[in-house]
Design a protein around this motif. Sequence first.
Motif, PDB file in Angstrom:
ATOM      1  N   UNK A 102       0.857  -1.188   0.000  1.00 54.19           N
ATOM      2  CA  UNK A 102       0.000   0.000   0.000  1.00 54.19           C
ATOM      3  C   UNK A 102       0.896   1.242   0.000  1.00 54.19           C
ATOM      4  N   UNK A 103       0.324   2.415  -0.248  1.00 53.12           N
ATOM      5  CA  UNK A 103       1.135   3.638  -0.189  1.00 53.12           C
ATOM      6  C   UNK A 103       1.827   3.843   1.154  1.00 53.12           C
ATOM      7  N   UNK A 104       1.222   3.356   2.233  1.00 54.83           N
ATOM      8  CA  UNK A 104       1.848   3.502   3.549  1.00 54.83           C
ATOM      9  C   UNK A 104       3.231   2.849   3.603  1.00 54.83           C
ATOM     10  N   UNK A 105       3.418   1.796   2.808  1.00 56.73           N
ATOM     11  CA  UNK A 105       4.705   1.100   2.807  1.00 56.73           C
ATOM     12  C   UNK A 105       5.804   1.904   2.120  1.00 56.73           C
ATOM     13  N   UNK A 106       5.412   2.942   1.376  1.00 59.51           N
ATOM     14  CA  UNK A 106       6.395   3.805   0.717  1.00 59.51           C
ATOM     15  C   UNK A 106       6.797   4.997   1.591  1.00 59.51           C
ATOM     16  N   UNK A 107       6.133   5.153   2.714  1.00 57.99           N
ATOM     17  CA  UNK A 107       6.327   6.346   3.547  1.00 57.99           C
ATOM     18  C   UNK A 107       7.807   6.567   3.867  1.00 57.99           C
TER      19      UNK A 107
END
Length: 348
Positions: free
Chosen positions: A161-166
């Motif tokens: 998810x985008x959270x994993x790119x944070x």
Amino acid sequence: MIKKLMTTLAATAIALPAFAADYNLRAVVGSNVNDEDYDGIVVFKDFVEAASNGAIEVEIFAGTSLCANGAECLQGIADGSLDVYISTSGGAAGIFPYVQIFDLPYLLRDDRVAEEVLRGEFVNLLRQKALEDSGGTIRLMTIGNTGGWRNFANTQRVVQTPDDLAGMKIRTVVADLPQELVRALGASPTPIPWPELFTSLQTGVVEGSKNGITDIMGMKFPDAGLQYVTLDGHAYMGALWWMNNESYMGLPEGLRRVVADGFYALQQATFASPKRKSIQAYQDFVAGGGSLYVPTPEEKQMFRDAAAPVYDWFKANVDGGEEVFDAMVAAAAAAEAEIDALNDLSAN
């Protein structure tokens, strides 16, 4: 008698004059003769020379012998020192900023939709805009593919998810739009020249990139620690094929048709080439210990939602952006509806 006849024929063949083509087209492609662009121009050359019965000769110049970058090569197309050139959206954005539409994420659902859009009226819109903006000198002939789809790849972890790119440092080109995208997804955009990316991954200057699998394997990025690829397919890697408009319009009508049909054959070749080459590239990536992750439909929607502000940025900040954005969205929706209707196997 037979020996004498063969000798006479051979002598006659040697004595025959070489007939020069009536028209010569100088085509510039990248230096990698193993990529999709080169596949395409070879198909174009073969088709055009054969279908014109030798009236047109196509000379292929691979690399930077005639021009060094997108701006310089497109100037060559404009002034007629070059006849054919292929660019990425980034390579042409300095002159035609709206072609950055291909850098916007999640607008094209899959290959089938993308290929339908790129055979339709959307390309005519870009063609007319480019002709107008170049003073009638640069004609967009077709749009193919140059490497499949951009996916997020990194050295750190599986990204679902985008959270994993944070907070992750993602390599981008030196352009506003890709940096806006990375920022919208919560990561840190880090502009790095392409030749420096291997070392930058190896040393931790960046931790990820946005590339197709054939580029990843061709540049041996797994050896620099890049071991995680998320197949989100956020951007179709469009290849824009340009031609000097006077060179095209100066051909007799029958030969213009040959050239146009040649670009259609080229387009089909570049649509097919990445599909074939990616098979082995993915196998080699996994065999080397790499991890592939395919987002669920729900996870992919999370990426789309996070990227939505980039659409507004594009429409507000890119000349011609709103018109081109609306046209692509409409073309993609129409293509999806047509394809979905054809896929309705329950219909009689």
